[in-house]
Design a protein around this motif. Sequence first.
Motif, PDB file in Angstrom:
ATOM      1  N   UNK A  34      -9.344  32.125  49.480  1.00 18.45           N
ATOM      2  CA  UNK A  34      -9.642  32.356  48.052  1.00 18.45           C
ATOM      3  C   UNK A  34     -10.688  31.224  47.687  1.00 18.45           C
ATOM      4  N   UNK A  35     -10.655  30.257  48.050  1.00 11.74           N
ATOM      5  CA  UNK A  35     -12.055  29.002  47.518  1.00 11.74           C
ATOM      6  C   UNK A  35     -12.970  29.971  48.679  1.00 11.74           C
ATOM      7  N   UNK A  36     -12.996  30.290  49.828  1.00 11.77           N
ATOM      8  CA  UNK A  36     -14.039  30.374  50.813  1.00 11.77           C
ATOM      9  C   UNK A  36     -14.736  32.050  50.394  1.00 11.77           C
ATOM     10  N   UNK A  37     -14.229  32.607  50.037  1.00 14.18           N
ATOM     11  CA  UNK A  37     -14.344  34.053  49.307  1.00 14.18           C
ATOM     12  C   UNK A  37     -15.152  33.900  48.309  1.00 14.18           C
ATOM     13  N   UNK A  40     -18.387  32.462  49.705  1.00  9.43           N
ATOM     14  CA  UNK A  40     -19.152  33.918  50.694  1.00  9.43           C
ATOM     15  C   UNK A  40     -19.380  34.500  49.274  1.00  9.43           C
ATOM     16  N   UNK A  41     -18.689  35.950  48.225  1.00  3.65           N
ATOM     17  CA  UNK A  41     -19.360  35.978  47.636  1.00  3.65           C
ATOM     18  C   UNK A  41     -21.076  35.532  46.926  1.00  3.65           C
ATOM     19  N   UNK A  42     -21.087  34.769  46.339  1.00  3.53           N
ATOM     20  CA  UNK A  42     -21.449  33.804  46.102  1.00  3.53           C
ATOM     21  C   UNK A  42     -23.120  33.716  47.192  1.00  3.53           C
ATOM     22  N   UNK A  43     -22.374  33.566  47.908  1.00  2.39           N
ATOM     23  CA  UNK A  43     -23.950  33.218  49.281  1.00  2.39           C
ATOM     24  C   UNK A  43     -24.445  34.251  49.508  1.00  2.39           C
ATOM     25  N   UNK A  44     -23.593  35.506  49.445  1.00  2.84           N
ATOM     26  CA  UNK A  44     -24.483  37.021  49.744  1.00  2.84           C
ATOM     27  C   UNK A  44     -24.932  37.036  48.302  1.00  2.84           C
TER      28      UNK A  44
END
Lengths: 126, 134
Positions: A34-37, A40-44
């Motif tokens: 959940x936090x990793x996603x 990841x979304x903000x990173x992308x």
Amino acid sequence: MAMRSALGRARGIGSAKDGFHHWWIERLSAIALVPLTLWFASAVISVAGADYATFSAFLAKPWNAGLMICFICAGFLHGKMGMEVIVEDYVEPRCVQVAVRIFLNIAVYVLGVISVVSVLTVAVRG
Amino acid sequence: MTLLEERINRGGPVSPHLQVYDMFKLTSFLSIIHRVFGAGLLVGTLLFTYWIASAAAGPQAYDCAMNFLGSWFGYLLVFGWSFALFYHMCNGVRHMLWDTGRMLALKDIYQSGYVMVACASGLTVVAWVLGLSL
Ligand code: HEM
């Protein structure tokens, strides 16, 4: 059929061996995802459409490379375990099911290792 | 003989036999989509690995990958993957709330279903608006 007890019917058709462990690891990885996603979304979003220099500078930051590797490990592990459940549910006969599971395991580990090594390669090269 | 008994007799898998559900009730529909998107996400990791490995291969390969991902077809794949990811994440949280014994009344299941779809759609829209404008 009707003459058999409920226990007799249940024996041998379900697993009471490693089911809980599988279920538990699937949940742990889901919680981690959940936090990793969200990260990841903000990173992308931050590197969407970026050129190579920008993207490699992004991965050269230890936090970014580290979290990316965590996302890869949790995602691939969780996806593999989830897919195993799906395969167990639908794929028969047994010999085909085992073959599919072998393929699934090999494919996921190969892709996972390639992904992690790729992150490290870019991170170290800078 | 019920479908379940038939399957037990054959020694095959015993769940979840989609045919016995009304597949288009909100409850079963959202649940089926969770599984479909989960499997789709795993297949979609091929795209992720391609992207990250292309960067490892060098600037040229990376540009080539970005060209593909920036094409209309690439956008379509990435959009699908992003919605599947947000949906599966939100519904996964819902699943784990159920695992703790919460929100299991039918009314709650419908309510959390609507909330979940709204969250997943909202996250997807926000992510794409930010991604395209930043
Ligand atoms: C983003 C955070 C995620 C959360 C919170 C999450 C949560 C969950 C949960 C709770 C389940 C169990 C569903 C059940 O009990 O039927 C599940 C299943 C599954 N997940 Fe995820 N997941 C996440 C990301 C992913 C990703 C990235 C992938 C693919 C790589 C994936 C693939 C799967 C698959 C294939 C299943 C099996 C579906 C099923 O059995 O119906 N998930 N997920």
